[in-house]
Write an enzyme that holds these catalytic residues in place. Sequence first.
Site, PDB file in Angstrom:
ATOM      1  N   SER A  13       0.836  -1.204   0.000  1.00  0.00           N
ATOM      2  CA  SER A  13       0.000   0.000   0.000  1.00  0.00           C
ATOM      3  C   SER A  13       0.868   1.250   0.000  1.00  0.00           C
ATOM      4  O   SER A  13       1.788   1.375   0.811  1.00  0.00           O
ATOM      5  CB  SER A  13      -0.878   0.037   1.255  1.00  0.00           C
ATOM      6  OG  SER A  13      -1.633  -1.141   1.350  1.00  0.00           O
ATOM      7  N   HIS A  64      -4.463  -2.735  -3.880  1.00  0.00           N
ATOM      8  CA  HIS A  64      -3.470  -3.647  -4.451  1.00  0.00           C
ATOM      9  C   HIS A  64      -3.942  -4.099  -5.824  1.00  0.00           C
ATOM     10  O   HIS A  64      -5.003  -4.692  -5.962  1.00  0.00           O
ATOM     11  CB  HIS A  64      -3.283  -4.864  -3.552  1.00  0.00           C
ATOM     12  CG  HIS A  64      -2.706  -4.526  -2.217  1.00  0.00           C
ATOM     13  ND1 HIS A  64      -1.351  -4.403  -2.019  1.00  0.00           N
ATOM     14  CD2 HIS A  64      -3.280  -4.255  -1.039  1.00  0.00           C
ATOM     15  CE1 HIS A  64      -1.131  -4.089  -0.755  1.00  0.00           C
ATOM     16  NE2 HIS A  64      -2.280  -3.983  -0.134  1.00  0.00           N
ATOM     17  N   HIS A 112      -2.403 -11.553   1.312  1.00  0.00           N
ATOM     18  CA  HIS A 112      -2.094 -11.510   2.742  1.00  0.00           C
ATOM     19  C   HIS A 112      -2.590 -12.768   3.445  1.00  0.00           C
ATOM     20  O   HIS A 112      -3.616 -13.325   3.051  1.00  0.00           O
ATOM     21  CB  HIS A 112      -2.764 -10.292   3.392  1.00  0.00           C
ATOM     22  CG  HIS A 112      -2.224  -8.973   2.903  1.00  0.00           C
ATOM     23  ND1 HIS A 112      -2.660  -8.392   1.742  1.00  0.00           N
ATOM     24  CD2 HIS A 112      -1.287  -8.145   3.428  1.00  0.00           C
ATOM     25  CE1 HIS A 112      -2.008  -7.241   1.572  1.00  0.00           C
ATOM     26  NE2 HIS A 112      -1.168  -7.073   2.571  1.00  0.00           N
ATOM     27  N   TYR A 122      -4.028 -12.918   6.179  1.00  0.00           N
ATOM     28  CA  TYR A 122      -5.347 -12.714   6.796  1.00  0.00           C
ATOM     29  C   TYR A 122      -6.501 -12.936   5.821  1.00  0.00           C
ATOM     30  O   TYR A 122      -7.646 -13.000   6.222  1.00  0.00           O
ATOM     31  CB  TYR A 122      -5.456 -11.321   7.442  1.00  0.00           C
ATOM     32  CG  TYR A 122      -5.293 -10.135   6.507  1.00  0.00           C
ATOM     33  CD1 TYR A 122      -6.228  -9.849   5.525  1.00  0.00           C
ATOM     34  CD2 TYR A 122      -4.203  -9.292   6.629  1.00  0.00           C
ATOM     35  CE1 TYR A 122      -6.080  -8.764   4.680  1.00  0.00           C
ATOM     36  CE2 TYR A 122      -4.025  -8.200   5.799  1.00  0.00           C
ATOM     37  CZ  TYR A 122      -4.969  -7.942   4.818  1.00  0.00           C
ATOM     38  OH  TYR A 122      -4.811  -6.877   3.982  1.00  0.00           O
ATOM     39  N   GLU A 123      -6.197 -13.072   4.524  1.00  0.00           N
ATOM     40  CA  GLU A 123      -7.288 -13.261   3.559  1.00  0.00           C
ATOM     41  C   GLU A 123      -7.878 -14.663   3.643  1.00  0.00           C
ATOM     42  O   GLU A 123      -9.087 -14.832   3.521  1.00  0.00           O
ATOM     43  CB  GLU A 123      -6.795 -12.948   2.145  1.00  0.00           C
ATOM     44  CG  GLU A 123      -6.512 -11.457   1.966  1.00  0.00           C
ATOM     45  CD  GLU A 123      -5.840 -11.142   0.646  1.00  0.00           C
ATOM     46  OE1 GLU A 123      -6.470 -11.366  -0.398  1.00  0.00           O
ATOM     47  OE2 GLU A 123      -4.685 -10.685   0.660  1.00  0.00           O
ATOM     48  N   ALA A 169       2.979  -0.916   4.114  1.00  0.00           N
ATOM     49  CA  ALA A 169       2.519   0.153   4.993  1.00  0.00           C
ATOM     50  C   ALA A 169       2.540  -0.419   6.404  1.00  0.00           C
ATOM     51  O   ALA A 169       2.253  -1.598   6.597  1.00  0.00           O
ATOM     52  CB  ALA A 169       1.106   0.574   4.620  1.00  0.00           C
ATOM     53  N   MET A 210       0.911  -6.256   8.723  1.00  0.00           N
ATOM     54  CA  MET A 210       0.210  -7.522   8.481  1.00  0.00           C
ATOM     55  C   MET A 210       0.747  -8.257   7.257  1.00  0.00           C
ATOM     56  O   MET A 210       0.017  -9.025   6.623  1.00  0.00           O
ATOM     57  CB  MET A 210      -1.285  -7.250   8.295  1.00  0.00           C
ATOM     58  CG  MET A 210      -1.931  -6.455   9.419  1.00  0.00           C
ATOM     59  SD  MET A 210      -3.647  -6.085   9.053  1.00  0.00           S
ATOM     60  CE  MET A 210      -4.010  -4.855  10.326  1.00  0.00           C
ATOM     61  N   SER A 211       2.006  -8.008   6.898  1.00  0.00           N
ATOM     62  CA  SER A 211       2.505  -8.616   5.648  1.00  0.00           C
ATOM     63  C   SER A 211       4.006  -8.859   5.734  1.00  0.00           C
ATOM     64  O   SER A 211       4.590  -8.895   6.820  1.00  0.00           O
ATOM     65  CB  SER A 211       2.212  -7.673   4.476  1.00  0.00           C
ATOM     66  OG  SER A 211       3.021  -6.504   4.567  1.00  0.00           O
ATOM     67  N   ASN A 258       0.680   5.490  10.329  1.00  0.00           N
ATOM     68  CA  ASN A 258       0.043   5.916  11.588  1.00  0.00           C
ATOM     69  C   ASN A 258       0.905   5.523  12.774  1.00  0.00           C
ATOM     70  O   ASN A 258       1.743   4.633  12.673  1.00  0.00           O
ATOM     71  CB  ASN A 258      -1.326   5.220  11.738  1.00  0.00           C
ATOM     72  CG  ASN A 258      -1.197   3.699  11.667  1.00  0.00           C
ATOM     73  OD1 ASN A 258      -1.139   3.125  10.585  1.00  0.00           O
ATOM     74  ND2 ASN A 258      -1.144   3.057  12.817  1.00  0.00           N
ATOM     75  N   HIS A 305      -8.621   0.973   7.327  1.00  0.00           N
ATOM     76  CA  HIS A 305      -7.887   0.720   6.084  1.00  0.00           C
ATOM     77  C   HIS A 305      -7.907   1.975   5.213  1.00  0.00           C
ATOM     78  O   HIS A 305      -6.909   2.310   4.558  1.00  0.00           O
ATOM     79  CB  HIS A 305      -8.491  -0.474   5.343  1.00  0.00           C
ATOM     80  CG  HIS A 305      -7.640  -0.954   4.200  1.00  0.00           C
ATOM     81  ND1 HIS A 305      -6.312  -1.297   4.341  1.00  0.00           N
ATOM     82  CD2 HIS A 305      -7.920  -1.124   2.888  1.00  0.00           C
ATOM     83  CE1 HIS A 305      -5.817  -1.663   3.166  1.00  0.00           C
ATOM     84  NE2 HIS A 305      -6.766  -1.563   2.265  1.00  0.00           N
TER      85      HIS A 305
HETATM   86  N1  HPA Z   1      -1.055  -2.082  12.471  1.00  0.00           N
HETATM   87  C1  HPA Z   1      -0.954  -3.113  11.593  1.00  0.00           C
HETATM   88  N2  HPA Z   1      -0.826  -2.945  10.294  1.00  0.00           N
HETATM   89  C2  HPA Z   1      -0.777  -1.685   9.831  1.00  0.00           C
HETATM   90  C3  HPA Z   1      -0.882  -0.568  10.679  1.00  0.00           C
HETATM   91  C4  HPA Z   1      -1.021  -0.792  12.083  1.00  0.00           C
HETATM   92  O1  HPA Z   1      -1.111   0.152  12.902  1.00  0.00           O
HETATM   93  N3  HPA Z   1      -0.815   0.546   9.893  1.00  0.00           N
HETATM   94  C5  HPA Z   1      -0.659   0.097   8.608  1.00  0.00           C
HETATM   95  N4  HPA Z   1      -0.640  -1.237   8.564  1.00  0.00           N
END
Ligand code: HPA
Length: 271
Positions: free
Chosen positions: A27, A58, A80, A82-83, A110, A205-206, A229, A241
């Site tokens: 991302s 994506h 991912h 998580y999918e 990201a 998460m990746s 963030n 997201h």
């Molecule tokens: N946590 C997990 N995955 C993320 C975050 C987060 O704060 N920001 C962007 N991807």
Amino acid sequence: MSQDAALERIRAVAPTSRPRIAVLLGSGWGGLTQQLADAQRLRYAELPGFPGAGVAGHAGELWLGRLAGREVAVLSGRRHTYEDGSADGMKGALCTLRALGIQVLVQTNAAGSLDPAMPAGSLMLISDHLNLAQRSPLVGEAGSGRFVDMVDAYNPALRQVAHAAAARGGIALHEGVYAWMLGPQFETPAEIRMLRTLGARAVGMSTVPETIIARWLGLRVLSLSLVTNLAAGLSDEQLSHAHTLAMAEAAGERAGMLLSAVVQALAERVG
Ligand code: HPA
């Protein structure tokens, strides 16, 4: 084998392409494809063994082209864990690229930051990871090759090249440990406190499954995180997201400049 079929399809579209570097775009990092010259584009759906449609933000495309005269392969979009719960979603794609001659995988993602000194918009080189999801894309593989040495998984020499490229471009580049959480829910503040205690500087998460696959295949790995963030509990911001994508877009230009500079510097070394 699906790898042979995918390779055949790539060779049909780009018969002379022999890239040594592949870039996997997460991302916010999509701008790189716009900088490619002589670009050929294949949808993952056309390539056996590549993942199906993914998450918003994506694209799901393999690009072959030149960046400042150097051949590169670009994977735009990843599957991912998580999918569907499986960590091996990018295995077919990476095996195919290895067969194409790829030696270096540059990953991007990201991430949330656990360090207030590294706020949204910051860029971080991954020095090491914590596989807190405790999943592996190598479960089910046979033979001794699956017992992969993960020391220096994020290649120290390539990291030096990246730092030098960032410094030349006047772009601040942090470095730290990336913690992989399965997701797709964001973390709790208690989890973030745990991750800080464990020495993580970023969370996402990746990336970790693809690093494991790449090391198994003998590829050298470099990974960059774009901080979208401060992690849960470290600011008043509501995480979503959409927020990740908006912040990634805002920092996208600088991220694109860094990535392009890093890939060019690596290409000079790898050939
Ligand atoms: N946590 C997990 N995955 C993320 C975050 C987060 O704060 N920001 C962007 N991807």
